[in-house]
Every structure is written in C-alpha cells, then in structure tokens.
Write an enzyme that holds these catalytic residues in place. Structure first.
Site, short mmCIF file in Angstrom:
data_model
loop_
_atom_site.label_atom_id
_atom_site.label_comp_id
_atom_site.label_asym_id
_atom_site.label_seq_id
_atom_site.Cartn_x
_atom_site.Cartn_y
_atom_site.Cartn_z
CE LYS A 116 -0.59 14.76 -8.35
NZ LYS A 116 -0.70 16.05 -9.02
CD GLU A 200 -7.95 11.93 -7.86
OE1 GLU A 200 -8.18 12.17 -9.06
OE2 GLU A 200 -7.37 12.73 -7.11
CG HIS A 235 -3.00 12.86 -18.14
ND1 HIS A 235 -4.37 12.81 -18.13
CD2 HIS A 235 -2.59 11.58 -18.22
CE1 HIS A 235 -4.77 11.56 -18.19
NE2 HIS A 235 -3.71 10.79 -18.26
NE ARG A 292 3.88 24.99 -10.43
CZ ARG A 292 3.05 24.83 -11.45
NH1 ARG A 292 2.63 25.88 -12.13
NH2 ARG A 292 2.61 23.63 -11.81
P1 ADP Z 1 0.80 23.71 -15.13
O1 ADP Z 1 -0.42 23.18 -14.47
O2 ADP Z 1 1.08 25.14 -14.79
O3 ADP Z 1 0.91 23.40 -16.58
P2 ADP Z 1 2.83 21.70 -14.78
O4 ADP Z 1 2.94 20.85 -13.56
O5 ADP Z 1 2.42 21.05 -16.04
O6 ADP Z 1 1.92 22.92 -14.39
O7 ADP Z 1 4.25 22.38 -14.96
C1 ADP Z 1 4.39 23.73 -15.30
C2 ADP Z 1 5.42 23.90 -16.35
O8 ADP Z 1 6.69 23.66 -15.83
C3 ADP Z 1 5.23 22.98 -17.53
O9 ADP Z 1 5.60 23.62 -18.73
C4 ADP Z 1 6.16 21.87 -17.20
O10 ADP Z 1 6.57 21.17 -18.34
C5 ADP Z 1 7.29 22.65 -16.57
N1 ADP Z 1 8.01 21.87 -15.64
C6 ADP Z 1 7.53 21.08 -14.67
N2 ADP Z 1 8.52 20.51 -13.98
C7 ADP Z 1 9.65 20.96 -14.55
C8 ADP Z 1 11.03 20.74 -14.29
N3 ADP Z 1 11.44 19.95 -13.33
N4 ADP Z 1 11.92 21.37 -15.08
C9 ADP Z 1 11.52 22.19 -16.07
N5 ADP Z 1 10.26 22.44 -16.35
C10 ADP Z 1 9.33 21.84 -15.61
P1 ADP Z 2 -0.42 17.01 -12.33
O1 ADP Z 2 0.22 17.20 -11.00
O2 ADP Z 2 0.36 16.15 -13.23
O3 ADP Z 2 -0.86 18.32 -12.90
P2 ADP Z 2 -3.24 16.49 -11.76
O4 ADP Z 2 -3.72 15.76 -10.58
O5 ADP Z 2 -3.41 17.98 -11.75
O6 ADP Z 2 -1.72 16.13 -11.99
O7 ADP Z 2 -3.92 15.89 -13.06
C1 ADP Z 2 -3.49 16.22 -14.35
C2 ADP Z 2 -4.60 15.95 -15.37
O8 ADP Z 2 -5.02 14.58 -15.33
C3 ADP Z 2 -5.87 16.73 -15.15
O9 ADP Z 2 -5.81 18.03 -15.68
C4 ADP Z 2 -6.90 15.85 -15.83
O10 ADP Z 2 -6.86 16.01 -17.22
C5 ADP Z 2 -6.42 14.45 -15.53
N1 ADP Z 2 -7.07 13.92 -14.31
C6 ADP Z 2 -6.63 14.05 -13.05
N2 ADP Z 2 -7.46 13.46 -12.18
C7 ADP Z 2 -8.46 12.92 -12.90
C8 ADP Z 2 -9.63 12.15 -12.57
N3 ADP Z 2 -9.92 11.80 -11.33
N4 ADP Z 2 -10.44 11.78 -13.58
C9 ADP Z 2 -10.16 12.11 -14.85
N5 ADP Z 2 -9.08 12.80 -15.23
C10 ADP Z 2 -8.22 13.22 -14.27
MG MG Z 3 -2.17 19.59 -12.14
#
Ligand code: ADP
Ligand code: ADP
Ligand code: MG
Length: 684
Positions: A116, A200, A235, A292
């Site tokens: 990130k 952030e 989240h 992806r």
């Molecule tokens: P999205 O923004 O598409 O929800 P996530 O980062 O939450 O992306 O992950 C996508 C999906 O893949 C979610 O259902 C998450 O729980 C699943 N996932 C993420 N990492 C893994 C992993 N290592 N093994 C199995 N499922 C995973």
């Molecule tokens: P992940 O890789 O786990 O998906 P993200 O950076 O996409 O992580 O953040 C996941 C969630 O966390 C976001 O969808 C939002 O709900 C919350 N979030 C992330 N960054 C912020 C922020 N700067 N302020 C408030 N909420 C945040």
């Molecule tokens: Mg995300």
C-alpha cells in the site's frame, strides 16, 4: 483462445469462472484439497487434481503443486480467482517462466500495487488524490508518532502488506498511538510476514467507492463505473451496490479517470479495481488497488451487461478491448441498479464469528444463471436474480477457508426496484445446519438508513439497536408467534402421519376417532418456552396456546414446504426438521424452535389425567411393569419401536400402574392410551 484452463481456487469463485469458461467452449480443471474432494467446484469441472491436505498453506497456496497440476493436465492458462495466490507476483512469474498464461496482470503490476505504501508513492506521481498521511520508509515509532500528530487525530495505522480488513488500528488520541502501533505491527508481522505500516487520516463516516477498470496489452483502458462497498463489518464488505447512491456524473467521470490513470501508471492488464475512500463532502482519495477480479464484480456485470470473466479470458488470450467494445469508454453505460449480498457461514449475534457445520437444507430463490445478454443496441436484459454459490445441500462448511459460501445478486430498473428484489430474494434463501447471516442481511436491507442510500462504513455500528434486536420477538399474543408455533407443530404432526401411513401395520388408524386426545408440544425459542396443546379433532386439530384456541389443518407440499389452515388464515412456509430443531421460514424470518423431548413431555402432561399414551405410532416391544406394580418416577414401563428406534416410556411420577392396555407385539396408533397410571399423592 485457450482450450483448457485451470482454476487455482475453490468455492463460489471457482464455480463462477467455470460457468463462463464452459459457455465459451473452454474445458476446465479444478484443483482441490482433501477437505474439498467432494465439493461443488470439483463436481463442476471437466477434471480435477488433488493438490494437498486441507490447510490452505498445504494446498491452495502451494504454487509448486498448482504448476504441477497445470503440466499434468495440459492446461493453457490459470485463473487465480480472488484471495489465495491471486495477488502473488511470484506465482504469476512462475507461470510466465513455464510459458503458461496467468489470467491477470503482469507480475510487475501486481508487485507495484502489492504494498500500500509503494502504491501510494506511485499514485502521488500519477496525480491520483491520496488520503492525507504518511507512507514513507521510515518506521521509527517516534517519527511515526510525529507524523500522526501532524496529520491530526483520529488516524488509521495500516499494514502496508495488509488485506482482507486485517492489520488496521484507529487511533483517536496521541497518547494511544505508541501502543496501537505496536499491536498493529505485531498483527501485520503475524498475518503478512511484514510489519511495515503507513498512517492515514481517518476519514469520518466515509464511503468506500471503488472503480472497476479493464486494460489490454494494446494500450486500451476503460473504467466500468463505480461500486459502493460501504456496508462493512470489521472493515470487510458484506453488501455492495452499483451505481453508488447519490453519485453525480461529474464525480463519476473524475473517479473513473483517476482509476484509469492509476492502472496506466503500473502498465496494467486485465481486470482490476481501484479503491477510494470518499468523505461526506464527496471528496475522494485513493486507498489501494486490487489487482484481480473482485468478489463484488457481479454488480458491475449486472449494470453494464458484460461478463467480466469472459473479458479476462479474451484479454489474457491477447484480444483487444476494441474486439468487445469497439468504441471503448463511449460504448459503456449504466443501466438500472444492482445489489450483492454476501452470504457467510457466521454468527452475526456473536461478533460475526465464522461458523462451521453441514448444510442440511438449502433452498434458494429462483435464479437465472448469469449470461452475457446484449441486444442489437448494445443493451441488455440482465437476469434479475443471480446466485453465485460454492455449496450445495449436504456440503460441509469447514474451518479451513473463508466462510463466504454464496453471493446473492439482484438487478432492478432503479435502486428502489432492486431493493425490493433483494429483500424478497433473501426471504427465499433458507439455510439449515450452519449458522449464517441471511437473517441479518434481511434486517440490513430493510433498514431505513440503508433503504435511503445513506450508507457509510459505520452503518452497522450506527444501526446496531435495530439490526440486533435483543428479544426474539416471540410475544405469545403476537399472530406471528402463534403462526410460527402452528407451523412447527404441523411439521411434527405431518411427519408422524407420514410415518404412520408408511407403516403396513397401521390398520387401527381410526381407533382414536371417538376419543378426544390432547398432547402438549413444548417448543423452546431463544428466550421463551412455549407450551402448545394439540387436540386431535374429528377433521383436523385444535391448537390451544396461551388461553386461545384455533382450528389447525395442514398439508405438506414438496420437500419442506407446508401450507396450514390456521383459523381463518391459510399460510405457507418452509418448515425443516433437523434433529430436535424445527426451522420455520415464514414471512421473511427464520425462527428456530427446539422440540423438548416428546416422550417426556407427553408423559408429564398426562400425569394429571392418569393416562399414558403413545407419543407416536409404533409397535410395543416390551412391558416392564405389569398391572399393579408400584413404581418410582422414571421407571421404564414400556418400550415402543418406531422408525427403527426404540422409545422407552417411563413413569411420569411415583405411583402405581393400574392397567396395561396392550400386549407385546401390538401395533398402536399415536395417541393410543397404553397404560392407566395412578400418581402417588405428593408427600410433604
Ligand atoms: P474484496 O475487496 O474483494 O472483498 P478482500 O481483500 O476482502 O477483497 O478479499 C477477497 C476475498 O478473498 C474475501 O472473501 C476474503 O475473505 C478472501 N480471502 C482473502 N485472502 C484470502 C486467503 N488467503 N484465503 C482465502 N480467502 C481469502
Ligand atoms: P484491505 O486491504 O484490508 O481491503 P483497505 O485499505 O482497502 O484495506 O481498507 C479496508 C477498509 O477500511 C475500507 O473499505 C474502509 O472501510 C476502511 N478504511 C480504510 N482506510 C480508511 C481511512 N483512511 N479512513 C477511514 N476508513 C478507512
Ligand atoms: Mg481493500
């Protein structure tokens, strides 16, 4: 085009990719762990290869075994789905080295967006707006503290390598920072093997709005508009929609352009998603890019009419986006509105903890399988209800993988119509055997704030009281409570009648017609014990509950369907019996009632009347207490056999057996009086 692809994933996404591959005439190879040998994705594939034991680290994350499966089956390409190895640049590189196509972006693009912090540096250069914060290399706690102070509280500490909502800490004031940092770093190290963090500004009441992008290797890139994924718990997204409520055309264009710029900055190819966080004023900031196919891609398919997996396959095979949309961005438009609800095996009432178990019963709303469906105008008529599921009835939900088991996707002409459709479709989603969030989702889509489109990432917290009602709502005087109990009793009675009808010895069925027989059925809901007295009447039953009596008749329709005539009302429901549990799906609610032991109950209820009756139809196989025997409470009196099971009828209290009315070997109907019993007067 490829002739055979391997899907390096499991569950709903493996099934979903195979559906498109099959439609395109491409053969499919599944891979599976021992836990998934009999799963749906294996059954759907043309062939399947075992890649190891249940643990993901021993199977779905083993790129060496997946590559071996590719070679063994002669697959031309690998679709990684989401999760697992989908954002692993080394895996993409290994495939490239082996001259196998990875259906996804080049390894360099995955690497660029993998951290990130690094991604934010790149985005800064590409002039994509960023959340105010710190994403530098320096990681000394005092320096990070200084940065947090500069940014201003609340701040969010995030693991650079994080994903799936893990590795994040909100810090509301300066003196909590150092402790939160240490705990975030520990989690990051444990989950991602890397404790690098970024800081952030924590945006208040934000919305998560992401843009679907698509690029080819010929220099074309488009965006397929936004998805609003603000409704989250921990989240993590649970409901997504497209388009985003309240989005203006100008902001949509600005976000779309920023997302395409982000993709171009890393030489992107294929499907990707640029995630933004938007504040209440609508200002938006880059959060991360997921390199992806996203879980929630179907809502985009529903509003644009394109099959994104088909596009992935065609772009990976070298086709240009202009082969699919000659006018590129100009050709894309939004039609209608779509929602997706993620069905999880989890316990919303217990902090959304994942649940395991076996799916004993699964009923789903009628759905039309998703297919690309454009008419001559380039428009489409999407199927209104789509289910992307990874499970079937009878399948186990194991603790080894993500607990998401299916996705329910709907489309409507506008948000109001789509909302009505998802509410109705959730009502028809019935799962028995494993705790799940279907009821919670039903409450969520019926919530006023959600219905108004007033969504933000704190919605579930804000609506807590309405989303988690603390009583089960089973007030005795409520018609809904009475109907639910009537359904449960009707299922018990229907099952007994069916058993009796299947029994060739059941010639004495009319035996009780001239007597009135009453029995008590005790049903326990979460907070209440309900005693229902069922009276067998000449042409049906009478339901006595809390001082009121209602005529009850029923018919059992196909499977678990039931129709009851309850007083003046005819009602239908899905009523499933699983062991001692009765699951009533009626009017959009799933209620579980535990049947108290019938034998003990009917015995207890009959103490006063001095009669002991057969709790079910069956054969008398033993008599332990002859007439005149003095017995203690709990002494076995008779043994009956029904459904290949023995049931022992015991003395309901201390007393004397006055008369045994049947002999060993006799077949008796349900409700037949078996023993006359004189209870001893209570002493003391
Ligand atoms: P999205 O923004 O598409 O929800 P996530 O980062 O939450 O992306 O992950 C996508 C999906 O893949 C979610 O259902 C998450 O729980 C699943 N996932 C993420 N990492 C893994 C992993 N290592 N093994 C199995 N499922 C995973
Ligand atoms: P992940 O890789 O786990 O998906 P993200 O950076 O996409 O992580 O953040 C996941 C969630 O966390 C976001 O969808 C939002 O709900 C919350 N979030 C992330 N960054 C912020 C922020 N700067 N302020 C408030 N909420 C945040
Ligand atoms: Mg995300």
């Amino acid at each position: 085009m490829f002739s055979k692809i391997l899907i390096a994933n499991r569950g709903e996404i493996a099934c979903r990719v195979m559906t498109t591959a099959r439609r395109m005439g491409i053969r499919t190879v599944a891979v599976y762990s021992d836990a998934d040998a009999n799963s749906r994705h294996v059954a759907m594939a043309d062939e399947a290869v075992r890649i190891g034991p249940a643990a993901a680290s021993e199977s779905y994350l083993r790129s060496d075994r997946i590559v071996a499966a590719v070679h063994a089956t002669g697959a031309d390409a690998v679709h990684p789905g989401y999760g697992f190895l989908s954002e692993n640049d080394a895996f993409a590189q290994t495939l490239a080295d082996a001259k196998v196509t990875f259906i996804g972006p080049p390894p360099s693009a995955i690497r660029a967006m993998g951290s990130k912090s690094e991604a934010k540096k790149l985005m800064e250069r590409a002039k994509v707006p960023l959340v105010p914060g710190y994403h530098g290399d320096q990681q000394q706690p005092d320096l990070l503290l200084k940065e947090a102070n500069r940014i201003g509280y609340p701040v969010l500490i995030k693991a650079s390598a994080g994903g799936g909502g893990k590795g994040m800490r909100v810090v509301t004031q300066r003196d909590e920072f150092i402790a939160a940092l240490a705990s975030c770093q520990r989690e990051a190290k444990a989950s991602f093997g890397d404790d690098h963090v970024l800081i952030e500004k924590y945006v208040q009441r934000p919305r998560h709005i992401e843009i679907q992008v698509f690029a080819d290797r010929h220099g074309n890139a488009v965006n397929l508009f936004e998805r609003d994924c603000s409704v989250q718990r921990r989240h993590q997204k649970i409901i997504e929609e497209a388009p985003a409520p309240g989005m203006t055309a100008a902001r949509r264009r600005a976000m779309g352009d920023a997302a395409v710029a982000a993709a171009k900055a890393v030489g992107y190819e294929g499907a990707g998603t640029v995630e933004f966080i938007a504040d209440q004023a609508g200002e938006f900031f880059f959060m991360e890019m997921n390199t992806r196919l996203q879980v929630e891609h179907p809502v985009t398919e529903m509003i644009t009419g394109y099959d994104l997996v088909e596009w992935q396959l065609r772009v990976a095979a070298g086709e240009a986006l202009t082969d699919m949309i000659p006018d590129l961005q100009e050709q894309l438009s939004i039609r209608g509105h779509s929602f997706e609800a993620r069905i999880y095996a989890e316990n919303p009432d217990k902090g959304f903890l994942p649940a395991t178990g076996r799916i004993l019963h699964l009923a789903q709303p009628a759905a039309v399988e998703f297919r690309r469906n454009h008419d001559d105008n380039g428009f489409h008529d999407p199927s209104p209800v789509r289910i992307d599921a990874g499970v079937r009835a009878g399948d186990p939900i194991t603790p080894h993988y993500d607990p998401m088991i299916a996705k329910l996707i709907v489309w409507g002409e506008d948000r109001t119509h789509a909302l009505a459709r998802i509410q109705a479709a959730l009502t028809d989603f019935h799962i028995v055997g494993v705790a799940n969030n279907v009821d919670f989702l039903s409450r969520l889509v019926a919530n006023d704030a959600f219905a108004r489109g007033d969504v933000h990432t704190g919605l579930i917290e804000q609506e807590r009281e309405r989303l988690f009602p603390d009583s089960d709502g089973d007030e005795p005087q409520l018609p809904a409570t009475r109907a639910m109990l009537a359904f449960a009793c009707a299922r018990v009675l229907a099952d007994e009648t069916r058993r009796a009808a299947a029994d060739p010895w059941d010639s004495a069925h009319g035996w009780r017609l001239n007597t009135t027989y009453r029995r008590t059925i005790t049903l326990n809901s979460a907070a209440t014990v309900h005693d229902v007295v069922i009276e067998y009447a000449r042409d049906g039953y009478v339901f006595h509950y809390e001082g009121a009596s209602t005529a009850l008749a029923f018919t059992a329709t196909a499977g678990s369907g039931m129709s009851i005539r309850f007083g003046e009302h005819t009602l239908t429901a899905d009523v499933v019996r699983a062991g001692d549990e009765l699951h009533v799906f009626h009017n959009g609610r799933h209620r579980v009632l535990a049947l108290a032991d019938i034998i003990a109950q009917s015995a207890a209820a009959e103490v006063e009347t001095g009669r002991l009756t057969a709790p079910m139809p069956g054969k008398l196989i033993a008599i332990h207490a002859a007439s005149g025997t003095r017995v203690e409470r709990g002494t076995p009196l008779l043994v009956m056999e029904a459904m290949k099971m023995e049931h022992t009828i015991v003395a309901p209290s201390d007393g004397v057996v006055s008369e045994v009315l049947y002999a060993v070997g006799d077949q008796v109907v349900e409700g037949a009086e078996l023993v006359r019993f004189a209870a001893a007067a209570a002493s003391g």
